[in-house]
Design a protein around this motif. Structure first.
Motif, PDB file in Angstrom:
ATOM      1  N   GLN A 129       0.854  -1.180   0.000  1.00 52.95           N
ATOM      2  CA  GLN A 129       0.000   0.000   0.000  1.00 52.95           C
ATOM      3  C   GLN A 129       0.887   1.226   0.000  1.00 52.95           C
ATOM      4  O   GLN A 129       1.881   1.279   0.731  1.00 52.95           O
ATOM      5  CB  GLN A 129      -0.896  -0.005   1.239  1.00 52.95           C
ATOM      6  CG  GLN A 129      -1.870   1.141   1.295  1.00 52.95           C
ATOM      7  CD  GLN A 129      -2.761   1.075   2.531  1.00 52.95           C
ATOM      8  OE1 GLN A 129      -2.635   0.173   3.353  1.00 52.95           O
ATOM      9  NE2 GLN A 129      -3.649   2.027   2.657  1.00 52.95           N
ATOM     10  N   HIS A 131       2.351   4.822   0.755  1.00 51.76           N
ATOM     11  CA  HIS A 131       2.376   5.828   1.813  1.00 51.76           C
ATOM     12  C   HIS A 131       3.276   6.963   1.355  1.00 51.76           C
ATOM     13  O   HIS A 131       4.339   6.730   0.775  1.00 51.76           O
ATOM     14  CB  HIS A 131       2.924   5.229   3.117  1.00 51.76           C
ATOM     15  CG  HIS A 131       2.085   4.118   3.648  1.00 51.76           C
ATOM     16  ND1 HIS A 131       0.932   4.328   4.369  1.00 51.76           N
ATOM     17  CD2 HIS A 131       2.213   2.775   3.541  1.00 51.76           C
ATOM     18  CE1 HIS A 131       0.397   3.168   4.700  1.00 51.76           C
ATOM     19  NE2 HIS A 131       1.148   2.203   4.198  1.00 51.76           N
ATOM     20  N   SER A 132       2.874   8.196   1.618  1.00 57.08           N
ATOM     21  CA  SER A 132       3.645   9.361   1.185  1.00 57.08           C
ATOM     22  C   SER A 132       5.046   9.347   1.776  1.00 57.08           C
ATOM     23  O   SER A 132       5.231   9.025   2.953  1.00 57.08           O
ATOM     24  CB  SER A 132       2.942  10.656   1.601  1.00 57.08           C
ATOM     25  OG  SER A 132       1.713  10.782   0.927  1.00 57.08           O
ATOM     26  N   TYR A 140       5.996   8.111  -3.039  1.00 57.23           N
ATOM     27  CA  TYR A 140       5.387   7.071  -2.212  1.00 57.23           C
ATOM     28  C   TYR A 140       6.366   5.927  -1.962  1.00 57.23           C
ATOM     29  O   TYR A 140       7.273   5.686  -2.763  1.00 57.23           O
ATOM     30  CB  TYR A 140       4.141   6.494  -2.896  1.00 57.23           C
ATOM     31  CG  TYR A 140       3.045   7.510  -3.059  1.00 57.23           C
ATOM     32  CD1 TYR A 140       2.105   7.720  -2.062  1.00 57.23           C
ATOM     33  CD2 TYR A 140       2.973   8.300  -4.207  1.00 57.23           C
ATOM     34  CE1 TYR A 140       1.112   8.672  -2.194  1.00 57.23           C
ATOM     35  CE2 TYR A 140       1.990   9.254  -4.349  1.00 57.23           C
ATOM     36  CZ  TYR A 140       1.059   9.440  -3.336  1.00 57.23           C
ATOM     37  OH  TYR A 140       0.091  10.393  -3.472  1.00 57.23           O
ATOM     38  N   TYR A 142       6.059   1.652  -0.567  1.00 55.59           N
ATOM     39  CA  TYR A 142       5.050   0.594  -0.472  1.00 55.59           C
ATOM     40  C   TYR A 142       5.404  -0.516   0.515  1.00 55.59           C
ATOM     41  O   TYR A 142       4.568  -1.367   0.790  1.00 55.59           O
ATOM     42  CB  TYR A 142       4.836  -0.023  -1.859  1.00 55.59           C
ATOM     43  CG  TYR A 142       4.241   0.961  -2.836  1.00 55.59           C
ATOM     44  CD1 TYR A 142       2.877   1.006  -3.061  1.00 55.59           C
ATOM     45  CD2 TYR A 142       5.050   1.855  -3.524  1.00 55.59           C
ATOM     46  CE1 TYR A 142       2.328   1.921  -3.937  1.00 55.59           C
ATOM     47  CE2 TYR A 142       4.515   2.777  -4.397  1.00 55.59           C
ATOM     48  CZ  TYR A 142       3.149   2.803  -4.614  1.00 55.59           C
ATOM     49  OH  TYR A 142       2.611   3.714  -5.472  1.00 55.59           O
ATOM     50  N   GLN A 144       5.938  -2.805   3.725  1.00 52.76           N
ATOM     51  CA  GLN A 144       5.139  -2.940   4.935  1.00 52.76           C
ATOM     52  C   GLN A 144       5.880  -3.675   6.045  1.00 52.76           C
ATOM     53  O   GLN A 144       5.378  -3.789   7.162  1.00 52.76           O
ATOM     54  CB  GLN A 144       3.829  -3.674   4.617  1.00 52.76           C
ATOM     55  CG  GLN A 144       2.966  -2.969   3.596  1.00 52.76           C
ATOM     56  CD  GLN A 144       2.494  -1.603   4.084  1.00 52.76           C
ATOM     57  OE1 GLN A 144       2.083  -1.451   5.218  1.00 52.76           O
ATOM     58  NE2 GLN A 144       2.575  -0.601   3.225  1.00 52.76           N
TER      59      GLN A 144
END
Length: 198
Positions: A129, A131-132, A140, A142, A144
């Protein structure tokens, strides 16, 4: 890139660092600096050119859809030193994806997965996903999950005990590993990731 302020205890002691680049093609530049007392170094990454996805984060995959199984490595554009070639990826007896450091130095890695695990386990915690992130050339990141591997060490990627799971991994010998882009607007089993060592 201009006007980097150097400070300690909230008091600026140097100002106006300038870096000028004149590339003939779209590319990235990076440098790192540390203090004279031997403190942790920090780095800055400069991307020159148009982003491949217009600065929009990709969307994570859902619980359906298919993959031939296994996982894929990442393409690296870095300001640190990539260690993607040091990773050997596999699967353990429980079906989780594993990563092994095949080089003779410690490496750091980050990862994200395509499919979520069952709610009773980690759920969507490790699903890719966006995220800035100001240091990312796309705006971004990604990943995790992240960890490091000693030479010869094997880790299990969390959240990968899922049928046909797909995971993307970035590894660095220096700099922190980040997944910064996918080549498809929606992340799917055939997507390719791009990473940097920042």
């Amino acid at each position: 890139m201009t006007q980097a302020d150097w400070f300690t205890n909230a008091q600026t002691f140097a100002k106006g660092l300038n870096v000028t680049v004149n590339p003939s093609t779209t590319t990235g530049y990076g440098f790192a600096y540390s203090n004279c007392a031997g403190g942790d170094h920090a780095g800055l990454y400069v991307y020159v050119g148009a982003g491949s996805n217009g600065g929009t984060p990709g969307n994570g995959g859902g619980n359906n859809g298919g993959s031939s199984g296994g996982s894929s490595g990442s393409i690296s554009t870095n300001s640190g030193t990539s260690a993607v070639n040091c990773l050997r990826m596999g699967t353990n007896a429980q079906g989780s994806i594993t990563v092994t450091n095949t080089c003779n130095a410690r490496i750091g890695y980050s990862f994200c997965n395509l499919y979520a695990t069952a709610p009773s386990s980690t759920g969507s915690l490790f699903v890719c996903q966006g995220h800035s992130a100001s240091y990312s050339p796309t705006g971004y990141v990604y990943e995790q999950g992240a960890d490091s591997l000693s030479p010869g060490q094997t880790d299990i990627l969390l959240g990968t005990a899922v049928q046909n799971q797909k995971a993307w991994v970035m590894a660095c010998a220096s700099g922190a590993p980040h997944i910064v882009n996918f080549n498809t607007p929606t992340i799917n089993a055939n997507s390719t990731a791009t990473g940097i060592c920042y």
